[in-house]
Enzyme design. Structure first.
Site, PDB file in Angstrom:
ATOM      1  N   LEU A   1     -22.941  36.792 -27.615  1.00 20.24           N
ATOM      2  CA  LEU A   1     -22.131  36.095 -28.691  1.00 20.24           C
ATOM      3  C   LEU A   1     -21.867  38.017 -29.470  1.00 20.24           C
ATOM      4  O   LEU A   1     -20.735  37.823 -30.765  1.00 20.24           O
ATOM      5  CB  LEU A   1     -22.826  35.216 -30.029  1.00 20.24           C
ATOM      6  CG  LEU A   1     -24.028  33.806 -29.516  1.00 20.24           C
ATOM      7  CD1 LEU A   1     -23.832  32.805 -30.630  1.00 20.24           C
ATOM      8  CD2 LEU A   1     -22.223  33.372 -28.676  1.00 20.24           C
ATOM      9  N   ARG A   2     -21.793  38.671 -28.853  1.00 19.26           N
ATOM     10  CA  ARG A   2     -21.385  39.895 -29.661  1.00 19.26           C
ATOM     11  C   ARG A   2     -21.999  40.280 -30.861  1.00 19.26           C
ATOM     12  O   ARG A   2     -21.117  41.109 -30.827  1.00 19.26           O
ATOM     13  CB  ARG A   2     -19.337  40.162 -29.092  1.00 19.26           C
ATOM     14  CG  ARG A   2     -19.365  39.626 -27.677  1.00 19.26           C
ATOM     15  CD  ARG A   2     -20.511  40.567 -26.695  1.00 19.26           C
ATOM     16  NE  ARG A   2     -19.268  40.400 -25.136  1.00 19.26           N
ATOM     17  CZ  ARG A   2     -20.657  40.443 -24.164  1.00 19.26           C
ATOM     18  NH1 ARG A   2     -21.095  41.401 -24.373  1.00 19.26           N
ATOM     19  NH2 ARG A   2     -19.789  40.050 -23.172  1.00 19.26           N
TER      20      ARG A   2
ATOM     21  N   ASN B   1     -27.886  42.200 -26.233  1.00 17.57           N
ATOM     22  CA  ASN B   1     -26.986  43.552 -25.477  1.00 17.57           C
ATOM     23  C   ASN B   1     -26.132  43.655 -26.758  1.00 17.57           C
ATOM     24  O   ASN B   1     -25.021  44.152 -25.914  1.00 17.57           O
ATOM     25  CB  ASN B   1     -26.629  43.727 -24.194  1.00 17.57           C
ATOM     26  CG  ASN B   1     -25.946  42.864 -23.403  1.00 17.57           C
ATOM     27  OD1 ASN B   1     -25.585  41.100 -24.254  1.00 17.57           O
ATOM     28  ND2 ASN B   1     -25.114  43.097 -22.586  1.00 17.57           N
TER      29      ASN B   1
ATOM     30  N   ASP C   1     -31.612  42.178 -20.837  1.00 19.04           N
ATOM     31  CA  ASP C   1     -30.077  41.745 -20.022  1.00 19.04           C
ATOM     32  C   ASP C   1     -29.246  42.742 -19.765  1.00 19.04           C
ATOM     33  O   ASP C   1     -28.498  43.098 -20.527  1.00 19.04           O
ATOM     34  CB  ASP C   1     -29.524  40.132 -20.338  1.00 19.04           C
ATOM     35  CG  ASP C   1     -28.421  39.391 -19.751  1.00 19.04           C
ATOM     36  OD1 ASP C   1     -28.631  39.891 -18.344  1.00 19.04           O
ATOM     37  OD2 ASP C   1     -27.264  39.171 -20.482  1.00 19.04           O
TER      38      ASP C   1
ATOM     39  N   HIS D   1     -32.332  40.259 -15.589  1.00 17.08           N
ATOM     40  CA  HIS D   1     -31.098  40.502 -15.070  1.00 17.08           C
ATOM     41  C   HIS D   1     -32.079  41.529 -14.198  1.00 17.08           C
ATOM     42  O   HIS D   1     -31.730  42.289 -13.617  1.00 17.08           O
ATOM     43  CB  HIS D   1     -30.297  41.493 -15.843  1.00 17.08           C
ATOM     44  CG  HIS D   1     -28.853  42.267 -15.196  1.00 17.08           C
ATOM     45  ND1 HIS D   1     -27.774  41.893 -15.554  1.00 17.08           N
ATOM     46  CD2 HIS D   1     -28.834  42.636 -14.720  1.00 17.08           C
ATOM     47  CE1 HIS D   1     -27.129  42.279 -14.679  1.00 17.08           C
ATOM     48  NE2 HIS D   1     -27.387  42.934 -14.110  1.00 17.08           N
TER      49      HIS D   1
ATOM     50  N   HIS E   1     -28.668  34.124 -14.071  1.00 15.24           N
ATOM     51  CA  HIS E   1     -27.761  34.578 -13.430  1.00 15.24           C
ATOM     52  C   HIS E   1     -27.754  34.817 -11.398  1.00 15.24           C
ATOM     53  O   HIS E   1     -27.017  35.856 -11.637  1.00 15.24           O
ATOM     54  CB  HIS E   1     -26.691  35.564 -13.998  1.00 15.24           C
ATOM     55  CG  HIS E   1     -26.504  36.996 -14.584  1.00 15.24           C
ATOM     56  ND1 HIS E   1     -27.471  37.240 -13.488  1.00 15.24           N
ATOM     57  CD2 HIS E   1     -27.051  37.137 -15.836  1.00 15.24           C
ATOM     58  CE1 HIS E   1     -27.799  38.653 -14.469  1.00 15.24           C
ATOM     59  NE2 HIS E   1     -26.957  37.797 -15.408  1.00 15.24           N
TER      60      HIS E   1
ATOM     61  N   ASP F   1     -23.461  32.640 -18.953  1.00 15.80           N
ATOM     62  CA  ASP F   1     -23.445  33.814 -18.692  1.00 15.80           C
ATOM     63  C   ASP F   1     -21.432  34.369 -19.537  1.00 15.80           C
ATOM     64  O   ASP F   1     -21.274  35.027 -19.094  1.00 15.80           O
ATOM     65  CB  ASP F   1     -23.334  34.774 -17.802  1.00 15.80           C
ATOM     66  CG  ASP F   1     -23.551  35.814 -17.642  1.00 15.80           C
ATOM     67  OD1 ASP F   1     -23.874  36.556 -18.661  1.00 15.80           O
ATOM     68  OD2 ASP F   1     -23.297  37.119 -16.537  1.00 15.80           O
TER      69      ASP F   1
ATOM     70  N   HIS G   1     -14.600  39.006 -23.620  1.00 13.53           N
ATOM     71  CA  HIS G   1     -13.961  40.701 -23.653  1.00 13.53           C
ATOM     72  C   HIS G   1     -12.489  40.807 -24.536  1.00 13.53           C
ATOM     73  O   HIS G   1     -11.889  39.633 -24.339  1.00 13.53           O
ATOM     74  CB  HIS G   1     -13.923  41.810 -22.864  1.00 13.53           C
ATOM     75  CG  HIS G   1     -15.648  42.247 -21.853  1.00 13.53           C
ATOM     76  ND1 HIS G   1     -16.139  42.525 -22.472  1.00 13.53           N
ATOM     77  CD2 HIS G   1     -15.958  40.983 -20.912  1.00 13.53           C
ATOM     78  CE1 HIS G   1     -17.464  42.498 -21.406  1.00 13.53           C
ATOM     79  NE2 HIS G   1     -17.423  41.892 -21.334  1.00 13.53           N
TER      80      HIS G   1
END
Length: 446
Positions: free
Chosen positions: A75-76, A106, A163, A190, A249, A322, A326
């Site tokens: 979700l940044r 992250n 991740d 990951h 993933h 996932d 961007h």
């Protein structure tokens, strides 16, 4: 989640598909006080609904299912709101039928503290779906010092992961598994040996060679999965901790086979597969299409087929998107410099129905289990992923056969990076109910 008033709602006239309860029949669903109040034959709940002054949600011709759960999204926020925000990401979630999402750590800064975990859950974030933070497994996600798992869990963290940055040190990974076991939460890994993938931007093979790109080998994923399972087995044998490893993933036949063998041995390991890994192959890269660039990369057809086989035979526990937004300018870089990741929340249901149900004969019940009861079981959630009386009133209403065209430009995400723009898909979400609140209704994409 943003505060809102939960009004009683009668979801009427639909085909209820509730995998956890083995229900596939015409049923009405009554929601009240944020919970499932009752599920009964058509017309049986009309009197109770009238007494509650319930809103009627017409579901005729549609499937009514538990709200979808995605345990792997980005979700940044904090730090990269130009790509996505918790508000826009959760709007994309409910547009795709998802009512609960687990967001990866992250961010900038990395979510490795109780303060940032709590920040993500504040009402000011304007989330319209339930948000569950996954906290960093190590401080700064540097793979060196284990974070304070008890404190993070108290703040609202539901799992631990670095991740995007795999935990390579055996001692550190072992310590993470033990620490997570003590608080009863999973470690999400990951699986990538970055010592083998430096400078790699797509799957290793003939296409990468022709394009002049460094290839990411299958072994880079499988070797980390094998190592993690070895550590898990050692802890299990010593009875030090009942650790839970979740492989994020998964993308290769070799790694999947390691998980399959470990499950047969009784180890507590679960795994997920993303829709792009059971739908696309490396051929989607074409002539340097950055919208088909992700980590792990799109693989060969053999690996795609293996992912489908694992989903069909039950080795794979759930589907996770996932979702990795961007900015447009970032994906306009040269292929080997562009960031990894694609959007996933608004297309996952349609791709699942199209590929697994339509092309490979998986029952709709089994396909929905991978998006509802499956992820709920991975996370240990007993009140989500089903429509039992008393469960959280999370519901998706969708038309399983109605074809629609996905348009990234009309999507709810702040970003547009997807290889599925313009695809015709089945399974359009008509309405999504989160905690008894109707948060999304059908929006035109084409």
């Amino acid at each position: 989640m943003r505060a809102g008033k939960s009004k009683a709602t009668l979801v009427r006239g639909g085909r209820v598909v509730d995998p956890a309860n083995k229900v596939d029949a015409l049923r009405d669903v009554l929601l009240a006080d944020g919970r499932v109040s009752a599920v009964d034959a058509p017309g049986k709940l009309d009197a109770a609904a009238k007494q509650l002054g319930a809103e009627i949600l017409d579901a005729r011709g549609c499937v009514v299912a538990p709200g979808l759960i995605d345990i792997h999204v980005h979700l940044r926020e904090p730090g990269q709101s130009y790509k996505e925000t918790i508000a826009t990401g959760t709007r994309a979630a409910v547009a795709g039928g998802f009512t609960s999402v687990c967001c990866m750590p992250n961010t900038r800064p990395v979510n490795d503290s109780a303060e940032w975990t709590r920040w993500m859950l504040e009402p000011q974030r304007n989330a319209v779906a339930a948000v569950f933070p996954v906290a960093a497994a190590t401080v700064g996600s540097f793979g060196e010092t284990v974070t304070d798992y008890a404190q993070l869990k108290d703040a609202g963290a539901v799992a631990f992961s670095d991740d995007g940055k795999p935990i390579l040190g055996d001692d550190v990974m072992r310590a993470c598994l033990v620490a997570a076991a003590r608080v009863g939460l999973p470690v999400i890994q990951h699986a990538e040996d970055t010592r083998l993938t430096g400078g790699c931007s797509m799957n290793a093979g003939a296409l990468a060679f022709r394009l002049g790109l460094r290839g990411y080998s299958v072994d880079a994923e499988a070797s980390i999965v094998k190592r993690d399972l070895k550590l898990l087995a050692e802890l299990d044998a010593k009875a030090k901790a009942t650790a839970h490893l979740h492989v994020a993933h998964l993308s290769t036949a070799a790694a999947l086979e390691e998980v399959r063998k470990a499950k047969k041995r009784g180890l507590r390991v679960t795994c997920e597969v993303a829709p792009h890994h059971f739908t696309l192959t490396e051929d989607a890269v074409g002539e340097y299409n950055t919208h088909a660039k992700m980590y792990p990369p799109l693989r060969a057809e053999l690996d795609r087929e293996a992912m489908i086989a694992g989903l069909l035979d039950g080795t794979v526990d759930c589907i996770a998107t996932d979702h990795a937004p961007h900015a447009i300018h970032e994906k306009q870089e040269e292929f080997d410099r562009a960031p990894n990741g694609i959007l996933g929340l608004e297309t996952a249901l349609g791709l699942t129905i199209r590929v697994l149900h339509g092309e490979h004969g998986m029952s709709l019940t089994a396909a929905l289990a991978l998006l509802t009861s499956g992820p709920a079981a991975v996370m240990g959630w007993s009140d989500r992923g089903h429509l039992t009386k008393g469960a959280v009133a999370d519901v998706v209403v969708f038309a399983p056969d109605a074809s629609w065209t996905y348009s990234a430009g009309n999507g709810e995400s702040r970003s547009r990076n997807t290889p599925f723009d313009g695809w015709k898909l089945p399974g359009r979400a008509r309405a999504t109910v989160v905690g008894g609140i109707v948060t999304s209704r059908e929006k035109a994409h084409a």
